[in-house]
Structures are given as C-alpha cells and as structure tokens.
Design a protein around this motif. Structure first.
Motif, PDB file in Angstrom:
ATOM      1  N   HIS A 175       1.365  -1.122   0.251  1.00 53.04           N
ATOM      2  CA  HIS A 175       0.033  -0.132  -0.266  1.00 53.04           C
ATOM      3  C   HIS A 175       0.763   1.322   0.283  1.00 53.04           C
ATOM      4  N   MET A 176       0.064   2.197  -0.384  1.00 53.40           N
ATOM      5  CA  MET A 176       0.766   3.386  -0.497  1.00 53.40           C
ATOM      6  C   MET A 176       0.301   4.422  -1.072  1.00 53.40           C
ATOM      7  N   GLU A 177       0.259   5.784  -0.310  1.00 52.27           N
ATOM      8  CA  GLU A 177       0.028   6.916  -0.760  1.00 52.27           C
ATOM      9  C   GLU A 177       0.542   7.944   0.046  1.00 52.27           C
ATOM     10  N   VAL A 178       0.663   9.129  -0.732  1.00 50.46           N
ATOM     11  CA  VAL A 178       1.560  10.108  -0.930  1.00 50.46           C
ATOM     12  C   VAL A 178       0.059  11.415  -0.244  1.00 50.46           C
ATOM     13  N   ALA A 179       0.271  12.842   0.826  1.00 47.79           N
ATOM     14  CA  ALA A 179       0.046  13.594   1.046  1.00 47.79           C
ATOM     15  C   ALA A 179       1.118  14.497   0.922  1.00 47.79           C
ATOM     16  N   ARG A 180       0.050  16.039   1.109  1.00 44.54           N
ATOM     17  CA  ARG A 180       0.432  17.615   0.921  1.00 44.54           C
ATOM     18  C   ARG A 180      -0.179  18.184   0.993  1.00 44.54           C
ATOM     19  N   LYS A 181       0.474  19.143   1.837  1.00 47.60           N
ATOM     20  CA  LYS A 181      -0.582  20.462   1.519  1.00 47.60           C
ATOM     21  C   LYS A 181      -0.438  21.585   0.726  1.00 47.60           C
ATOM     22  N   GLU A 182       0.624  21.509   0.319  1.00 46.00           N
ATOM     23  CA  GLU A 182       0.779  22.409  -0.496  1.00 46.00           C
ATOM     24  C   GLU A 182       1.539  22.095  -1.823  1.00 46.00           C
TER      25      GLU A 182
END
Length: 219
Positions: A175-182
């Motif tokens: 499983h893989m995911e990427v999170a960013r604010k801006e």
C-alpha cells in the motif's frame, strides 16, 4: 478494514481489559514514539469519543503512555507506566475533547522534546488493530505494519526515485499513498511493504535528493 487472520479479530497477547482500548492504545503510543524517533520530554494526550468517556476504566491512559515508553502490548510494566514515565522525566498531560471524531476510539498525541515537536492522530479499530490518520496535520492511513515514511519536498520524480530503490532490493509494496499540504512544499509518502526493510535500504533512501527524513516503522 481487511483482517489478515483470526488474531486480528481475537486480539493480541496483551496486558489490560480491552483489545481496542488497551492493546490498540498501546500500539498507537508505540507508533507515535517510533515516528518521533526518541524518548519524549513531554506529551499531551487528547482523548475523543469513547476513549474520552472510558479511558480511565479501560487503562487507555496507561497503555498510551506505555507505548510512548516503547513497551509492547504484553509488557508487564504497563500498569506502572505513569510512574515509570515520571521517573524518566517525561511530563504527561491528559485531556478530553468534546468534538465528535470520525471514529469513536480516537486519540491525538502531541509530543515534545527540547527542540522537536510532532502531532499524531490515531484510531483503534478493534482487535488491537490501529490506524494512524494524521501526522502534523498531514492526512494519511498507516496501519503500523512493516512500513516506511518518507518526508520530502514535493518535487517531480521523487516518488519514482523512492520506488526504484525499493524495486532494486526486491521489496514489494502493499500500500502506498502521498500527502501534501501545498504544491511544491513538504510532502509525506507512506509505503507499507511485505517484508523487512534492512538498514542499507533506509540509508539509500535517506541519500536521495529532496528527502529530509526516512522513518522505519515498528514491525
């Protein structure tokens, strides 16, 4: 949530009355400790929902602190975790919140030492199984399985560089995911894998351009 075995439903070997309120809480605390990468000097533990109503009776407070001390779910020191934390100089503050969470067994842990701080939000979903849903306001999903967190600048090609390293060492991604604010700012990759991640893999990932931190989760 997909369970991998009957033990995910029955619960782990543990000290305490409840797999969700005690064992799950200990695991959340231990993952938070792993993410912080050191013994905290101060923690502020905020309980929501069912945790807020029952944490004293179910030993959730003792379990969270035990996890932050890096104790496992079956550690016989769990009932004495508050005393041990005090002896080690770790200040512990508990508070309950009125806000209605997405999941009833929710805790927010703010962790501090002399130079660093981190905020971790976790939920206990039953049978000792947990999910980390936020790290420093980054929305994500981390179960505590063998995994790495890669903190990096949001730049073109970083994801492919990280996955190329994992492919080189024949590490399969579950499983893989990427999170960013801006756009263009700090981002986090959460990568759950099927096997142990060795030190040389971690060091190679840390050497990649624009990567600031690589954290290997407790297995």
């Amino acid at each position: 949530m997909k369970y991998r075995s009957a033990f995910d439903i029955i619960g782990p070997v543990m000290i305490g009355p409840s797999s969700s309120h005690t064992a799950g809480a200990a695991r959340i605390g231990r993952v938070a400790r792993t993410l912080f990468e050191r013994q905290p000097k101060k923690v502020v533990i905020s309980f929501y929902g069912s945790f807020a109503k029952t944490y004293k009776g179910h030993g959730t407070d003792l379990a969270i602190v035990a996890g932050l001390l890096d104790f496992d779910t079956f550690d016989e020191r769990i009932p004495n975790s508050l005393t041990i934390a005090e002896e080690l100089g770790m200040e512990v503050i508990f508070q309950t919140e009125e806000a209605v969470p997405d999941h009833p067994n929710t805790v927010k842990i703010n962790i501090y030492d002399d130079k660093n701080e981190m905020e971790v939000v976790g939920i206990s979903i039953g049978g000792g199984t947990i999910e980390i849903t936020e790290i420093n306001s980054f929305k994500l999903k981390l179960s505590g399985d063998p995994a790495i967190l890669v903190m990096h600048q949001d730049r073109f090609g970083i994801i492919s560089c990280v996955t190329a390293v994992l492919s080189k060492y024949e590490i399969n991604i579950g499983h893989m995911e990427v999170a960013r604010k801006e756009k263009g700012e700090m981002a986090i990759m959460v990568i759950e894998v099927d096997q142990k991640i060795e030190d040389d893999v971690i060091e190679e990932l840390r050497g990649l351009s624009y990567v600031s931190r690589v954290i290997r989760m407790v297995e």
